[in-house]
Design a protein around this motif. Structure first.
Motif, mmCIF file in Angstrom:
data_model
loop_
_atom_site.group_PDB
_atom_site.id
_atom_site.type_symbol
_atom_site.label_atom_id
_atom_site.label_comp_id
_atom_site.label_asym_id
_atom_site.label_seq_id
_atom_site.Cartn_x
_atom_site.Cartn_y
_atom_site.Cartn_z
ATOM 1 N N MET A 1 -37.733 7.354 -31.830
ATOM 2 C CA MET A 1 -36.802 8.374 -31.401
ATOM 3 C C MET A 1 -37.592 9.617 -30.989
ATOM 4 O O MET A 1 -38.463 10.069 -31.689
ATOM 5 C CB MET A 1 -35.853 8.687 -32.545
ATOM 6 N N GLN A 2 -37.232 10.158 -29.835
ATOM 7 C CA GLN A 2 -37.869 11.376 -29.348
ATOM 8 C C GLN A 2 -37.173 12.581 -29.942
ATOM 9 O O GLN A 2 -35.961 12.605 -30.102
ATOM 10 C CB GLN A 2 -37.741 11.459 -27.827
ATOM 11 N N THR A 3 -37.930 13.602 -30.273
ATOM 12 C CA THR A 3 -37.328 14.844 -30.735
ATOM 13 C C THR A 3 -37.470 15.892 -29.644
ATOM 14 O O THR A 3 -38.439 15.905 -28.905
ATOM 15 C CB THR A 3 -38.008 15.355 -32.022
ATOM 16 N N ASN A 4 -36.481 16.736 -29.541
ATOM 17 C CA ASN A 4 -36.477 17.792 -28.546
ATOM 18 C C ASN A 4 -36.918 19.071 -29.242
ATOM 19 O O ASN A 4 -36.246 19.565 -30.137
ATOM 20 C CB ASN A 4 -35.072 17.946 -27.959
ATOM 21 N N SER A 5 -38.046 19.624 -28.826
ATOM 22 C CA SER A 5 -38.581 20.807 -29.488
ATOM 23 C C SER A 5 -38.097 22.112 -28.859
ATOM 24 O O SER A 5 -38.541 23.181 -29.244
ATOM 25 C CB SER A 5 -40.109 20.765 -29.473
ATOM 26 N N THR A 6 -37.187 22.034 -27.892
ATOM 27 C CA THR A 6 -36.636 23.245 -27.287
ATOM 28 C C THR A 6 -35.782 23.973 -28.324
ATOM 29 O O THR A 6 -34.920 23.367 -28.944
ATOM 30 C CB THR A 6 -35.755 22.889 -26.072
ATOM 31 N N PRO A 7 -36.000 25.268 -28.529
ATOM 32 C CA PRO A 7 -35.197 26.016 -29.504
ATOM 33 C C PRO A 7 -33.707 25.967 -29.154
ATOM 34 O O PRO A 7 -33.335 25.936 -27.970
ATOM 35 C CB PRO A 7 -35.730 27.445 -29.382
ATOM 36 N N ILE A 8 -32.875 25.967 -30.169
ATOM 37 C CA ILE A 8 -31.424 25.861 -29.971
ATOM 38 C C ILE A 8 -30.907 26.939 -29.031
ATOM 39 O O ILE A 8 -30.070 26.676 -28.177
ATOM 40 C CB ILE A 8 -30.687 25.911 -31.321
ATOM 41 N N HIS A 9 -31.398 28.173 -29.159
ATOM 42 C CA HIS A 9 -30.873 29.263 -28.326
ATOM 43 C C HIS A 9 -31.243 29.103 -26.853
ATOM 44 O O HIS A 9 -30.738 29.835 -26.020
ATOM 45 C CB HIS A 9 -31.333 30.623 -28.861
ATOM 46 N N GLN A 10 -32.103 28.125 -26.518
ATOM 47 C CA GLN A 10 -32.454 27.873 -25.125
ATOM 48 C C GLN A 10 -31.795 26.600 -24.580
ATOM 49 O O GLN A 10 -31.903 26.327 -23.394
ATOM 50 C CB GLN A 10 -33.971 27.749 -24.978
ATOM 51 N N ARG A 11 -31.121 25.859 -25.418
ATOM 52 C CA ARG A 11 -30.468 24.626 -24.965
ATOM 53 C C ARG A 11 -29.090 24.926 -24.403
ATOM 54 O O ARG A 11 -28.368 25.787 -24.896
ATOM 55 C CB ARG A 11 -30.311 23.652 -26.133
ATOM 56 N N ARG A 12 -28.705 24.188 -23.385
ATOM 57 C CA ARG A 12 -27.377 24.351 -22.798
ATOM 58 C C ARG A 12 -26.331 23.585 -23.595
ATOM 59 O O ARG A 12 -25.240 24.078 -23.835
ATOM 60 C CB ARG A 12 -27.392 23.868 -21.350
ATOM 61 N N LEU A 13 -26.666 22.355 -23.989
ATOM 62 C CA LEU A 13 -25.747 21.520 -24.755
ATOM 63 C C LEU A 13 -26.281 21.331 -26.168
ATOM 64 O O LEU A 13 -27.469 21.077 -26.364
ATOM 65 C CB LEU A 13 -25.575 20.146 -24.103
ATOM 66 N N LEU A 14 -25.378 21.437 -27.126
ATOM 67 C CA LEU A 14 -25.746 21.279 -28.522
ATOM 68 C C LEU A 14 -24.932 20.148 -29.144
ATOM 69 O O LEU A 14 -23.786 19.919 -28.755
ATOM 70 C CB LEU A 14 -25.454 22.566 -29.306
ATOM 71 N N THR A 15 -25.527 19.474 -30.115
ATOM 72 C CA THR A 15 -24.746 18.544 -30.919
ATOM 73 C C THR A 15 -23.834 19.385 -31.804
ATOM 74 O O THR A 15 -24.023 20.598 -31.946
ATOM 75 C CB THR A 15 -25.656 17.670 -31.805
#
Length: 64
Positions: A1-15
Motif C-alpha cells: 500500500m502506498q502512503t500519501n505524504s502530502t499534508p492534509i491542509h494541502q490535499r483537495r480530497l480527504l477521507t
C-alpha cells in the motif's frame, strides 16, 4: 500500500477519518451533517471523500 505524504491542509480530497481529524469532530458527526444536508460528501468507487474546501465552509458556518 502506498502512503500519501502530502499534508492534509494541502490535499483537495480527504477521507472521512482525515476530515474528522482536520475538523476536530468524530466521523459520525460528519455523516450526520451530510445526512442533514449541511455537508456534501463524495463517493469515489467504494470510498467516501470530502473536499477540504467544503469542510472549511462547514467549519466557518458552524462557528459563525
Amino acid at each position: 500500500m502506498q502512503t500519501n505524504s502530502t499534508p492534509i491542509h494541502q490535499r483537495r480530497l480527504l477521507t472521512l477519518r482525515q476530515g474528522s481529524d482536520y475538523a476536530g469532530v468524530c466521523r459520525t458527526k460528519l455523516y450526520g451533517e451530510a445526512k442533514a444536508g449541511r455537508l456534501k460528501l463524495l463517493k469515489i468507487g467504494g470510498s467516501t471523500r470530502i473536499e477540504r474546501s467544503e469542510l472549511d465552509r462547514w467549519i466557518d458556518e458552524s462557528v459563525a
